[in-house]
Design an enzyme around this catalytic site. Structure first.
Site, PDB file in Angstrom:
ATOM      1  N   ASP A  82       0.711  -1.196   0.082  1.00 46.16           N
ATOM      2  CA  ASP A  82      -0.029   0.112  -0.056  1.00 46.16           C
ATOM      3  C   ASP A  82       0.782   1.338   0.168  1.00 46.16           C
ATOM      4  OD1 ASP A  82      -3.082  -0.551   0.682  1.00 46.16           O
ATOM      5  OD2 ASP A  82      -1.802  -1.847   1.603  1.00 46.16           O
ATOM      6  N   GLU A  84      -5.265   7.259  -0.025  1.00 47.04           N
ATOM      7  CA  GLU A  84      -5.784   6.713   1.238  1.00 47.04           C
ATOM      8  C   GLU A  84      -4.548   6.534   2.225  1.00 47.04           C
ATOM      9  OE1 GLU A  84      -7.638   2.591   2.466  1.00 47.04           O
ATOM     10  OE2 GLU A  84      -7.241   2.823   0.456  1.00 47.04           O
ATOM     11  N   ASP A 141      -6.158   5.609  -4.783  1.00 46.07           N
ATOM     12  CA  ASP A 141      -6.396   4.521  -3.874  1.00 46.07           C
ATOM     13  C   ASP A 141      -5.099   3.592  -4.442  1.00 46.07           C
ATOM     14  OD1 ASP A 141      -6.732   2.301  -2.314  1.00 46.07           O
ATOM     15  OD2 ASP A 141      -8.964   2.554  -2.605  1.00 46.07           O
ATOM     16  N   ASP A 200      -6.560  -0.751  -3.646  1.00 51.58           N
ATOM     17  CA  ASP A 200      -7.959  -1.308  -3.139  1.00 51.58           C
ATOM     18  C   ASP A 200      -8.135  -2.647  -3.021  1.00 51.58           C
ATOM     19  OD1 ASP A 200     -10.608  -0.361  -2.892  1.00 51.58           O
ATOM     20  OD2 ASP A 200     -11.253  -1.065  -4.833  1.00 51.58           O
ATOM     21  N   THR A 235      -7.238  -4.143   0.334  1.00 50.66           N
ATOM     22  CA  THR A 235      -5.983  -4.654   0.832  1.00 50.66           C
ATOM     23  C   THR A 235      -6.391  -5.989   1.737  1.00 50.66           C
ATOM     24  OG1 THR A 235      -5.283  -2.469   1.102  1.00 50.66           O
ATOM     25  CG2 THR A 235      -4.462  -3.827   2.758  1.00 50.66           C
ATOM     26  N   SER A 275     -20.312  -5.219  -0.233  1.00 47.62           N
ATOM     27  CA  SER A 275     -18.838  -5.506   0.333  1.00 47.62           C
ATOM     28  C   SER A 275     -18.982  -6.972   1.191  1.00 47.62           C
ATOM     29  CB  SER A 275     -18.588  -4.159   1.347  1.00 47.62           C
ATOM     30  OG  SER A 275     -17.390  -4.538   1.930  1.00 47.62           O
ATOM     31  N   HIS A 328     -17.211  -4.784   4.752  1.00 49.28           N
ATOM     32  CA  HIS A 328     -17.870  -3.943   5.324  1.00 49.28           C
ATOM     33  C   HIS A 328     -19.278  -3.998   4.964  1.00 49.28           C
ATOM     34  CE1 HIS A 328     -13.411  -3.006   5.129  1.00 49.28           C
ATOM     35  NE2 HIS A 328     -13.418  -2.480   6.306  1.00 49.28           N
ATOM     36  N   LYS A 374     -16.080  -3.990  -7.957  1.00 41.82           N
ATOM     37  CA  LYS A 374     -17.642  -3.921  -7.672  1.00 41.82           C
ATOM     38  C   LYS A 374     -18.161  -3.029  -8.723  1.00 41.82           C
ATOM     39  CE  LYS A 374     -17.897  -3.643  -3.195  1.00 41.82           C
ATOM     40  NZ  LYS A 374     -16.727  -4.322  -2.873  1.00 41.82           N
TER      41      LYS A 374
END
Length: 362
Positions: free
Chosen positions: A107, A130, A176, A179, A181, A250, A253, A279
């Site tokens: 990252d 991010e 990002d 994305d 992770t 998700s 989340h 997505k």
């Protein structure tokens, strides 16, 4: 005083010798002057290329080209660290729902390559990422200088429509660096993407998404064109009536989105997946009809998807206001209340209202 040619072996007087030396000195002075000017030119060109000089305007074609180069370079690094099993996975915080958020070495390395590379060309560009700069760096440390030679597709886009220059203060770039992770650490490669979104005066104008493990890159530039990879994908789509049967959510989340969706329509098929970039592409390639997220999310997660959907005939709308999002204020990086994205504009009108009503009651 006229003298004969010394190369012919004739006598050279003292005065002629002095004159020759003066002429020789003038030649040397001229040579040194030319060399000095060449050095100054090279240094100036190098400084301008690598961003050491100030740039007050941004040309979208060059910024887009820089993004393509840097995201591909970052992708190589992301794959390298995963293949070497050198992830350095750490918990960087908790979400509002007490879910862990992770960060890896990849990252941070990806962030450094992209942000540093962009700053090397545009030192005053407002970049929102991010991740944060590693301790001891300024954000300008980098290993990759982005390619400023436009590729054929971007060059074609600039010929087809004007390539407007914008004041740097009107431009915000959201990145990002990695994305999905969590999925990256779980070896779920298909979900992993690297994203960059170019925003002008609040509106997402252009974007790049790179899938590092499949080495696929897609980009779009509103009002101009898209990459051949994206255009090919769009040509393969079938006509859609806009009906919503399959919804992607998700996998890490989700919150209460599953129960909420099924309470609205028990026949919906709810499919969990990782990564906001993945997505959105599920909508573009028609693997899903809608993408719903009901918890807080950051704009670096969804700006690229929003830009891509606007370009390909879809839309992304806030579940708090029912309207499109804007991305011009870096301080407002969080989207509260969630969103609904669909592959066909207008297809989610009824579902948006139902979700907003249901979420308001919770």
């Amino acid at each position: 005083m006229r003298t004969s040619n010394s190369r012919a072996g004739t006598h050279v007087s003292g005065l002629s010798f002095l004159s020759d030396r003066m002429r020789g000195g003038s030649r040397m002075t001229l040579i040194f002057a030319l060399v000095f000017l060449m050095v100054v030119f090279v240094l100036h060109s190098s400084r301008s290329y690598h961003g050491a000089t100030s740039r007050s305007t941004v040309q979208i074609s060059q910024l887009l080209q820089s993004g393509i180069t840097l995201l591909n370079a970052a992708g190589v690094t992301v794959v390298k660290y995963r293949d070497a099993n050198d992830q350095g996975k750490q918990v960087k915080g908790l979400t509002k729902e007490d879910k862990k958020e992770f960060v890896t070495i990849a990252d941070v390395k990806s962030h450094t390559i992209i942000k540093g590379g962009l700053l090397s060309v545009y030192p005053h560009l407002n970049i929102i990422s991010e991740e944060h700069d590693p301790v001891g760096t300024t954000g300008k440390d980098h290993q990759v200088y982005p390619d400023q030679q436009l590729n054929a597709e971007i060059l074609d886009a600039t010929v087809a429509s004007s390539d407007t220059k914008y004041d740097v203060s009107d431009v915000v770039v959201w990145i990002d660096p990695l994305d999905a992770t969590q999925e990256y650490t779980e070896m779920l490669d298909q979900y992993v993407t690297i994203m960059m979104c170019i925003v002008v005066r609040g509106e997402p104008l252009a974007s790049v998404i790179h899938f590092p493990f499949s080495k696929e890159t897609y980009w779009q530039w509103s009002g101009h064109r898209a990459s051949s990879s994206l255009e090919t994908l769009l040509k393969g789509r079938t006509d859609s009536k806009g009906d919503i049967h399959q919804v992607v959510v998700s996998r890490s989340h989700a919150g209460a989105v599953n129960a909420t969706l099924l309470s609205i329509d028990k026949d919906l098929r709810v499919v969990p997946a990782g990564g906001a970039g993945y997505k959105v592409f599920a909508l573009i390639n028609q693997k899903a009809d809608a993408y719903v997220h009901t918890t807080a999310i950051k704009k670096w997660d969804i700006c690229v998807g929003d830009a891509m959907l606007r370009h390909t005939g879809g839309e992304l709308r806030s579940l708090k206001s029912g309207r499109r999002l804007t991305y011009g204020d870096p301080a407002k990086f969080k989207v509260e209340g969630g969103f609904l994205a669909v592959g066909k504009k207008g297809a989610g009108d009824t579902l948006v209202q139902s979700l907003m009503s249901s979420l308001h009651k919770q």
